[in-house]
Scaffold this motif. Sequence first.
Motif, PDB file in Angstrom:
ATOM      1  N   VAL A 159       0.837  -1.189   0.000  1.00  0.00           N
ATOM      2  CA  VAL A 159       0.000   0.000   0.000  1.00  0.00           C
ATOM      3  C   VAL A 159       0.878   1.248   0.000  1.00  0.00           C
ATOM      4  O   VAL A 159       1.875   1.312   0.717  1.00  0.00           O
ATOM      5  N   ARG A 160       0.521   2.227  -0.807  1.00  0.00           N
ATOM      6  CA  ARG A 160       1.118   3.565  -0.768  1.00  0.00           C
ATOM      7  C   ARG A 160       0.050   4.570  -0.364  1.00  0.00           C
ATOM      8  O   ARG A 160      -1.118   4.430  -0.716  1.00  0.00           O
ATOM      9  N   GLU A 161       0.491   5.592   0.366  1.00  0.00           N
ATOM     10  CA  GLU A 161      -0.445   6.634   0.789  1.00  0.00           C
ATOM     11  C   GLU A 161      -0.022   7.975   0.211  1.00  0.00           C
ATOM     12  O   GLU A 161       1.155   8.316   0.168  1.00  0.00           O
ATOM     13  N   PHE A 162      -1.009   8.741  -0.223  1.00  0.00           N
ATOM     14  CA  PHE A 162      -0.815  10.071  -0.762  1.00  0.00           C
ATOM     15  C   PHE A 162      -1.813  11.000  -0.063  1.00  0.00           C
ATOM     16  O   PHE A 162      -2.924  10.577   0.268  1.00  0.00           O
ATOM     17  N   ASN A 163      -1.428  12.259   0.143  1.00  0.00           N
ATOM     18  CA  ASN A 163      -2.316  13.188   0.836  1.00  0.00           C
ATOM     19  C   ASN A 163      -2.438  14.496   0.075  1.00  0.00           C
ATOM     20  O   ASN A 163      -1.509  14.918  -0.620  1.00  0.00           O
ATOM     21  N   LEU A 164      -3.585  15.118   0.242  1.00  0.00           N
ATOM     22  CA  LEU A 164      -3.861  16.428  -0.331  1.00  0.00           C
ATOM     23  C   LEU A 164      -4.757  17.168   0.645  1.00  0.00           C
ATOM     24  O   LEU A 164      -5.618  16.556   1.276  1.00  0.00           O
TER      25      LEU A 164
END
Length: 998
Positions: free
Chosen positions: A590-595
Motif C-alpha cells: 500500500v502507498r499513501e498520498f495526501n492532499l
Amino acid sequence: MGKPTESEIECEEQLESDGEENLATECKEPETENGEAPTTEGEKQPESESGEAPTNEDKEQPETENGEAPTIEGEKEPETENGEEPTTEGEKEPETENGEAPTTEEEEQRESGDEENLANACERQLEYETEENLVIEGEEQLETDDEENLAIDCEEEEELEIEGNLEVDCEEEFYIEGEELVAEEEEQLESNIEEELVTEGEEQEELVTEGEEQEELASEEKSAPKCLRRIASPRVGYYGIPIKNVGEIGKIDFSKLDDSPNELDGFTQMSTNVGLELPTRESYQGRSYYMYFGDLADWRSRNSLKNLRPSDHYTTYDDDWGRPLPSMNTKLSDLAYESDAQIMVQNFSVATALSEDYNPDATSGVVSYYFFGGRPYRSGFRAGNGLVIAYGEQENGKAQKQSNVMPILKLYKNEKTHELVAYAASLDTHTNPRFVEGYLKIKMSLTNERKGRVNVSMKYLNLTTRYPYTNIGYSVYMDVDRQSMNSKMYSLGNNKGLYFHKTDMRDGQDYYLYFFYNGYANHPAAMRATNNPQQRPFDDSGVIGLDDRVFYELNTPSIPDPGKDEMYPYTGNPAWALRWEPQVQEPDTVREFNLEITVSNRPDVPVEVKLDNDGEYTDEGYRITGMWNNQEEEADYVELYYKVDDGEPQKFAYKENPSVNTDESWGYTIPIDEVKKGLDHEISVYAVTVFLADNEKLQSNVETIKIRPELTIEERVFGTDGKVPTEVAPGETLKYEILVDSGYIPDDRGTYGQFTISQKYDPHLESPTDLKVIDENGKEIGTATYNVNEIVATLDTNPEVLRSTKVKFTFNAKVKEDAAEEDFVVSQATATGKYSTGDEVNQTSNEVKTKISGVLKFVSAPGVIGFGEKPKISSRTKTYQLIQVDESLSVKDSRALSRNPSWMMTAKLVKPLTGKKNNDSTLDGLYYRYGGNVSTLTKDASALVYKKKTTGKEEINISNAWTPEGDGLYLEVPAGTAKADAYDGTVQWILQNVPVNE
C-alpha cells in the motif's frame, strides 16, 4: 511475458472458505476453430500458467524424470453445488491464472511497449510467482529433464496444437479476495494433484505434492494435460486479478488499506451517496460545506441537497447526489463495464451551498469546481479531472499506463469526527477479460474546523506485477461557478499551494478555494498547469503540444511559482495537476498520498504588524517600537516575537482577548548582549494569532530592520598655529583634517571595499600640498589625487582595509593672495563606497567655513630683550641701552583700506625686574621712548609703543626703529638702588585696533 493462446483450457476452482465446501469445477478441453480437438505431432503437451493446455507445432512433449509421461492420480470429476457438471463459456475469451489476457499469434501484446518491456515484466512476474513462493509446505519441486533450476523464457507465445482428443478433469486455485493460501497441514484441494509452473515458450517444469508418485501413461501421444497452478500470492497478477474471480463486493477484504482493525468503529455505512456536511464558523454567514464523492451539478438548489425530494432526484440533474451505492451482494464483475450508474471515487471535492440569503429553492445554489458544472464524469470531461494512478518502468520515464475506472464499492461516514471514507476498485475495463489492478481507500477528514481545512488521504493497494513504479496525479479543469474563463489561479507563494478567488457570489459573499501542496505528510511533489485541459496528468500523446503536456514523465518538475498572490498565466481554459513522488511499489503493498483543501468565504486575516525604522541604542540595549492590529474575532490571544540575526525567536509581548481592528502600540528594548553595538544586526518582528479551539496559530507579516553602525565623517581646519581660525587672510595657510569612523568594532571582519573620500575644492585656495591618507597609527592606507575642482582620497583594495579602521585624510592649502575679503573658504567632504558585505554607504561631513578677512596681527614679537650681561653699577644714576633682541617686533594689517584701518601698540611691565639671588631687590626705571615721548613701563601703566594708520598691507617692523637715540626701550637705574645681582622681568606687548590720529 507472453500471453496464453486461445487454445488454453479455462480452469476454475473455488477454494474452501470458512464453513464453505470445497468445490471444484471441471476443466474442459479447448476446441479448435472448427470445433475439433487440436492435435500436435510428436511432442509433449505443455500447459499455460492458468492450467489450460495450449498447443504448439513441432514442440516436444515434456517427460518426467524417468522419461514417462506424467499422470494425475485419484482425481475426481468436480461438480457444482447443485451436482451439475460445470461448463465453460464458449463466448468469453479464456484467462490465465495470473491475469493475462490470452491472444492468438496474430494479436498484439496488450498495452506493452515492446518485447523488451515484456521480458522485463516476465522477470518481475517470475520473481513474485516463483522465487519466493516456489515451494509450498508439503510439496517438493521436480526438476526438468536437463536443468535443475527453472528457466524463464519470455518470448512471444506460439500457439500449440494438441494431438488427440483429450478430456481432462483438473482443479485450479480460484482467487477469492481476502483469502490466504492454505496453511500448513490444511488440505487445499480435495485430491492431491500435481502443480506445475510453466512459462510460455519453454519446457514444462513440474511441482508435485509430497507422497505422490509419477506414473507413466500408456503412450506419450495420450499424455493428459495438467491444470497449472501459479505459485504466487492470490492477491496479485501480471495485469491484476480477473474481475470474475473476485465475487461479491461485501466479501472483498480491504483490511490492508486500514490503519487498524477498529478504524471504522463509529462509522455508518451508507447506501446512498450524499455529502457529509462540515461544521462552519460563524463568519461563514449561513453557507454549508460538504465533503463529497462523484458528480454534483452546480445548478442544483441549496435545498435539493438536504430534502432529496422527488423533484431533486439525481436523475433530474444527472449527477451522483442521492444515487444508490452498490449492494454488498453485487459482484464486482457487474461493475466491469463503465456505466452511469457507477460513482467514481477519483472525483472527490469540497462543495459549497450558498447561504440562505440566496433563495434556497432557486437553481444554481451550489458551487463546485470541476468542469463541466461539477459533472466531469457524466459531461464527458473525465480527462483532466480527478485522480489517476500511473505505472511506469522508470522513475524518470513516461507513464506506460494510467488507471481507467475507479467505482466506489463502499462508503462510510462519521458525523462526529467529520470523516467520509470510500473504498473503490481500480478496474482495467479496456481489456477482455477485465482486471482489478488495485483497491483504493480515500478518506476525507476535517483537520481544522475553524478554517474548514480538509485532508484527503488516498491509499492504493497495488495488485499488479507488470510495472515496478507507481505514482498518482490529481488534476482539475477549473470551472468555478460555471465560469471557466474567470477561474483565475493564484499562488500561495513559496510552493505552498494555489488558490482561486471569486468575489460577490449570488449570496453576496466571496468564494475562496485553496489547494495546499506542502506542509504535511505525503504531500504532492510538483504542480503544473496548462490551457489545454483535455488530458490526464501523465498523458504524452502525439496530439498534445509540447507546451500543453502536464507531467510528461513520472517525475516531471514543477512550473515556476510566480510569488505570493501573483496570478498564474493560464487564463484560457485554466487547468492544473499535481503529482506525487514516483516509487517502486511492490505487489500487494500500500502507498499513501495526501492532499489538503479548504473552501471558505474569506481567507484568514493575520495580525498586521508594523516596525518603526527609528530604533536606537540605549544603555540597556536597542529600543524598537511599532504597532499591531488584530483582524480575527475568534482570536484567543496575540503574541509578539522578535528575532535577532539567526537567533531563536523570543516572545516579548502577549495580549489576551485582543481587540479587533484597533491599532495597538508596542515597544521593547532588546538586551544589549543580543545586539552588540558596532556590528551588523537584523531584527525581525512578527505576531502570532492563537486559536485555542483548534490549536491553530496564524503568523502575521514579518517586519525587518537592519541595524548598521553609523559612519561618521568630520572635517576640521587649523591655522599654522594649530588653532581653529575664525578668519583667514590671503596668503595664509590652512591645515585640513577629514576623519572617517565607520562605527564598526574590531570584532567585525568586513572591509571598506571600494571606498573614497571626496571634497569639492574651494577656488580661493591654491593647489593642496602634503596629501596623506593614514590610519590612527599613521600608516598610509590609501592615495589622494587633486584636480582643479575636486580632491579625492581612495582607500587601498589590495589588501582591503578593515572597516573597523579609523581613517584620516589630511592636506594643506594656502589662501590665494587675491582672495576677496568677506568671502569664505568652504569645505565639506563626502564618504562613499560599498562595503565587502554589499552594504552601500554615502555620508557627508560637517561644513567648515573660514572667512577671508584682512587681519591686524603680530607677525612676530621678541622673546628675549637684554641690557647687557654684566653692566657696571654706578654711584650715579645710570642709563642702559637695549643691546639684545632675539625676534623683531613686527605687525601686519591686511584689512581693507576702504575701512580706514588703524592700530596702536602699547607695552606694560607684567613682572618687574627682580633679582634672582635676592627677590627683594627690584629695579625700577624701564622706559619706552616713541616719537620723542618717554613713558614708564609699570605693572599698572602702559607705554605707547607705536601707532599707525594703515595705508598698505606690508609688514611693519617696529623694532627696526629701536636705537639709542631713537625709539625703543631703555633702562635707567637711579644712584644707590642697584645691587649686584641678575635681574629679569616680563614685558607684555598689546596690539589694539583703535582709531588714531597721526
